[in-house]
Motif scaffolding. Sequence first.
Motif, PDB file in Angstrom:
ATOM      1  N   ILE A 120       0.835  -1.210   0.000  1.00 56.34           N
ATOM      2  CA  ILE A 120       0.000   0.000   0.000  1.00 56.34           C
ATOM      3  C   ILE A 120       0.866   1.255   0.000  1.00 56.34           C
ATOM      4  CG2 ILE A 120      -1.641   1.313   1.402  1.00 56.34           C
ATOM      5  CD1 ILE A 120      -2.882  -1.406   2.165  1.00 56.34           C
ATOM      6  N   GLU A 121       1.971   1.227   0.765  1.00 55.37           N
ATOM      7  CA  GLU A 121       2.893   2.382   0.764  1.00 55.37           C
ATOM      8  C   GLU A 121       3.435   2.622  -0.638  1.00 55.37           C
ATOM      9  OE1 GLU A 121       7.056   3.923   2.853  1.00 55.37           O
ATOM     10  OE2 GLU A 121       6.267   1.936   3.307  1.00 55.37           O
ATOM     11  N   PHE A 122       3.797   1.539  -1.305  1.00 58.84           N
ATOM     12  CA  PHE A 122       4.320   1.673  -2.655  1.00 58.84           C
ATOM     13  C   PHE A 122       3.283   2.321  -3.567  1.00 58.84           C
ATOM     14  CE2 PHE A 122       4.478  -0.076  -6.948  1.00 58.84           C
ATOM     15  CZ  PHE A 122       5.731   0.317  -7.359  1.00 58.84           C
ATOM     16  N   LEU A 123       2.010   1.899  -3.460  1.00 60.50           N
ATOM     17  CA  LEU A 123       0.969   2.418  -4.329  1.00 60.50           C
ATOM     18  C   LEU A 123       0.662   3.878  -4.034  1.00 60.50           C
ATOM     19  CD1 LEU A 123      -1.483  -0.652  -4.319  1.00 60.50           C
ATOM     20  CD2 LEU A 123       0.007   0.072  -6.186  1.00 60.50           C
ATOM     21  N   ILE A 124       0.496   4.222  -2.737  1.00 58.71           N
ATOM     22  CA  ILE A 124       0.083   5.581  -2.375  1.00 58.71           C
ATOM     23  C   ILE A 124       1.228   6.571  -2.560  1.00 58.71           C
ATOM     24  CG2 ILE A 124      -0.667   7.035  -0.457  1.00 58.71           C
ATOM     25  CD1 ILE A 124      -2.357   4.691   0.510  1.00 58.71           C
TER      26      ILE A 124
ATOM     27  N   ASN B 123       3.852   6.402  -4.451  1.00 60.04           N
ATOM     28  CA  ASN B 123       4.301   6.570  -5.830  1.00 60.04           C
ATOM     29  C   ASN B 123       3.176   6.965  -6.781  1.00 60.04           C
ATOM     30  OD1 ASN B 123       7.280   5.606  -5.841  1.00 60.04           O
ATOM     31  ND2 ASN B 123       6.202   3.977  -4.726  1.00 60.04           N
ATOM     32  N   LEU B 124       1.910   6.579  -6.480  1.00 64.73           N
ATOM     33  CA  LEU B 124       0.823   6.842  -7.422  1.00 64.73           C
ATOM     34  C   LEU B 124      -0.243   7.773  -6.867  1.00 64.73           C
ATOM     35  CD1 LEU B 124       0.359   3.191  -8.782  1.00 64.73           C
ATOM     36  CD2 LEU B 124       1.689   5.044  -9.798  1.00 64.73           C
ATOM     37  N   GLY B 125      -0.177   8.120  -5.598  1.00 71.89           N
ATOM     38  CA  GLY B 125      -1.109   9.055  -5.016  1.00 71.89           C
ATOM     39  C   GLY B 125      -2.526   8.526  -4.986  1.00 71.89           C
ATOM     40  N   ASP B 126      -3.470   9.348  -5.447  1.00 72.84           N
ATOM     41  CA  ASP B 126      -4.884   8.943  -5.441  1.00 72.84           C
ATOM     42  C   ASP B 126      -5.127   7.714  -6.314  1.00 72.84           C
ATOM     43  OD1 ASP B 126      -5.523  10.953  -3.716  1.00 72.84           O
ATOM     44  OD2 ASP B 126      -6.122  12.361  -5.301  1.00 72.84           O
TER      45      ASP B 126
ATOM     46  N   GLY C 299      -3.053   5.363  -6.632  1.00 70.65           N
ATOM     47  CA  GLY C 299      -2.596   4.255  -5.808  1.00 70.65           C
ATOM     48  C   GLY C 299      -3.664   3.821  -4.810  1.00 70.65           C
ATOM     49  N   LYS C 300      -4.370   4.825  -4.213  1.00 68.24           N
ATOM     50  CA  LYS C 300      -5.452   4.486  -3.284  1.00 68.24           C
ATOM     51  C   LYS C 300      -6.558   3.702  -4.013  1.00 68.24           C
ATOM     52  CE  LYS C 300      -6.055   8.761  -1.883  1.00 68.24           C
ATOM     53  NZ  LYS C 300      -6.663   9.897  -1.149  1.00 68.24           N
ATOM     54  N   PHE C 301      -6.884   4.143  -5.216  1.00 68.22           N
ATOM     55  CA  PHE C 301      -7.906   3.457  -5.992  1.00 68.22           C
ATOM     56  C   PHE C 301      -7.475   2.018  -6.327  1.00 68.22           C
ATOM     57  CE2 PHE C 301      -9.765   2.360 -10.143  1.00 68.22           C
ATOM     58  CZ  PHE C 301     -11.106   2.407  -9.805  1.00 68.22           C
ATOM     59  N   ILE C 302      -6.215   1.870  -6.708  1.00 74.42           N
ATOM     60  CA  ILE C 302      -5.707   0.525  -7.023  1.00 74.42           C
ATOM     61  C   ILE C 302      -5.745  -0.360  -5.780  1.00 74.42           C
ATOM     62  CG2 ILE C 302      -3.657  -0.772  -7.710  1.00 74.42           C
ATOM     63  CD1 ILE C 302      -2.941   1.555  -9.557  1.00 74.42           C
ATOM     64  N   ALA C 303      -5.408   0.238  -4.600  1.00 80.43           N
ATOM     65  CA  ALA C 303      -5.449  -0.534  -3.356  1.00 80.43           C
ATOM     66  C   ALA C 303      -6.861  -1.033  -3.066  1.00 80.43           C
ATOM     67  CB  ALA C 303      -4.937   0.326  -2.208  1.00 80.43           C
ATOM     68  N   LEU C 304      -7.863  -0.151  -3.343  1.00 77.68           N
ATOM     69  CA  LEU C 304      -9.258  -0.566  -3.148  1.00 77.68           C
ATOM     70  C   LEU C 304      -9.654  -1.656  -4.150  1.00 77.68           C
ATOM     71  CD1 LEU C 304     -10.942   2.907  -2.496  1.00 77.68           C
ATOM     72  CD2 LEU C 304     -10.616   1.051  -0.854  1.00 77.68           C
ATOM     73  N   ILE C 305      -9.212  -1.492  -5.400  1.00 79.48           N
ATOM     74  CA  ILE C 305      -9.506  -2.500  -6.425  1.00 79.48           C
ATOM     75  C   ILE C 305      -8.905  -3.844  -6.027  1.00 79.48           C
ATOM     76  CG2 ILE C 305      -9.089  -3.197  -8.804  1.00 79.48           C
ATOM     77  CD1 ILE C 305     -11.234  -1.080  -8.492  1.00 79.48           C
ATOM     78  N   LEU C 306      -7.644  -3.807  -5.540  1.00 81.05           N
ATOM     79  CA  LEU C 306      -6.996  -5.051  -5.100  1.00 81.05           C
ATOM     80  C   LEU C 306      -7.760  -5.689  -3.934  1.00 81.05           C
ATOM     81  CD1 LEU C 306      -3.190  -4.103  -5.293  1.00 81.05           C
ATOM     82  CD2 LEU C 306      -4.437  -5.747  -6.716  1.00 81.05           C
ATOM     83  N   LEU C 307      -8.299  -4.855  -3.040  1.00 78.48           N
ATOM     84  CA  LEU C 307      -9.093  -5.375  -1.924  1.00 78.48           C
ATOM     85  C   LEU C 307     -10.324  -6.123  -2.442  1.00 78.48           C
ATOM     86  CD1 LEU C 307      -9.795  -5.587   1.080  1.00 78.48           C
ATOM     87  CD2 LEU C 307     -10.927  -3.354   0.889  1.00 78.48           C
TER      88      LEU C 307
END
Length: 657
Positions: free
Chosen positions: A559-563, A565-568, A570-578
């Motif tokens: 999650i740190e890597f996504l947020i 490096n990718l910001g918002d 990254g947050k969206f991708i983290a939710l998609i992965l969830l």
Amino acid sequence: MKEFKEKYFKYVVLVAVLLIPFMYSFFYLKAYWDPYGEGNIDNLPVAIVNSDKGNKGDVLVQSIKNSKKLKISVVSKEKAEDGLDNKNYYAVITIPDDFTSSMESAATNKKRHATITYSPNQKSNYLASQIINSVVTAVEKNLDNQVNSEIVKSLSENVESVPENLDTISDGFSKLKDGTSKLEDGSKELSSGTSTLKGGAESLKSGISSLESGTSELKNGSEMLNSKYQEFHQGIKSVKDGTDMLRGATSSFGEVGSKIDSLTTGVSSLKTGSDQLHLAMIQIEQICNNVNASSTVVEQQLCGALFTGVDGKGGLNAGITSLNQGLTYLESQTNNLNYLKGQIGQLQSGITSLAGGVDTLYNGSLQIQYGIHSIYEGANKLHNGALLLSNGARTLNDGATKLNTGATTLTNGVTTLNSSVASAKEELDHKITATKKEVKKVESLADYSKEPVKVKTKEVNKVSSYGTAFSPFFISIALWVGCLMMYIVLYYDKEERFAIFGMKNKNLLQRTLAYHGLVTISAIVLGILLQLFLDFEITNVFLYYIVIILTANTFMAIIEFLIINLGDVGKFIALILLVLQLAAAGGTFPIETVTKGFRFLNDLLPMKYTINIIREALIRIESGLLVPNMLIVIGIFIVFFVINIINDIRKNKKLAK
């Protein structure tokens, strides 16, 4: 107060962030820790409509109640339908009025299936309908076993009675054998008797043939005797006529001269009749010479009357002799009529004697005629009887021959029957012995058929509860959500209450390590609280905490890597992965049952491997599963953690310039 709030509220926020993984996992697991356990599943309301006219329906209802798997209410059909529509009941079980009679029909020739109607309202709760369906299926299996047991019991009782029935048949064969033995002896005696009868019938046939021949000769002789007697009787009549004329002549001796011619004529006629009578007597004498002691009484009396007389005084033969003598004398006198005239007195006396003798002879001939007629009729009847007797003797002989042949065939057949019965009894006794051995196999078969196959559950890696089985999945989800919330709450905190976690912290390496330290604390808190408040049966406590901490740090690195490096995005991708991991991580249903489009994602998602290592810690350690999954999780952590550290170092160097 405001200062106190500002000073300490941030710690409340920090505690809340730390407890997010616990709250997410605990409340769900606690709520569904053991949904199939007592006190839970037996709260599912189910209505039963029992319309059965017998007692099997009541037994079924009580059986379902005793299972304590459902909350049972026995209600009317109308109330059940209304409650199903209004969600008062999840399902309705209807027992028809012919339920008992249908079950009992299993023991009859007209079998009917007992039908129970299960009506779930799947809209109310689909899983509830599936749970109730499993209970109904178990009841159905139990009913099937009961019916099978009743059928097998009835069949077993019938089969067990077979040896007794066979013994009865064997006893019958014994009696039959005794009877056939006696029948064989009797048939042999019958055959012997019919052989004797056949010989006697042949002798009788031969004797009757001789009798028939003798009666034929007797009939012919009587016919000849009757014919000759007619000639004899005619001669006697002529003699009588002559004597009558002579008697008339003697009535008027005064007319002797005129009557000489008449006398001469009468003597001549008398002489002719006498000659005929003499010839007839010679023939009769020849017939009577054949009469002996074996001849009939009639024949003996007739011949006796002809030659000895009825009273023993000369008979017909003596009369004829006297007649011949008188005629000879008369004839000599007619040659000398003059002398005759002189001797008229003597002639008159001779004529009187002659007339008396002729009368006697004529009367005797009438008796002889009656006797000869009786002989003829008797001989005719005797001959006819002999013919009938001969025909009967031939029929008797033919019947005796057939009877003898039949008796011989009967004897042979009875001998074969007796031998066959003896062989059949011996074979039957052998089969009865074998059948009794086989019938022993049906003993206790009714009890056995209630549960012919026992499923012995040998559990591998036993899971104590529903919650324990789902804990690895929800712990992983809780840690992912917790890591995501930590970054959303702390990293984007505009008030910078925790500067070390904020985006403005220039020491990026410090911030990264701080997040990993915080998530480690959160993982430890989660492990402790779940262990305290849930009925965990942990196989290895040390491994339990190690895998939770490893999982938390791995998710934090991702999650740190996504947020960072990718910001918002990254947050969206983290939710998609969830979301994807909720569907394709294989934490609930087997991955093989997941829609085919999600299956290929299973091996690409980190949560698959964290679920596996947590499961090993909770249930049972299998090195073949633990080690490879642990290495994969460690590998994922190292990759993302190292990338994050390198990025932090690189960015810190840029900031230092």
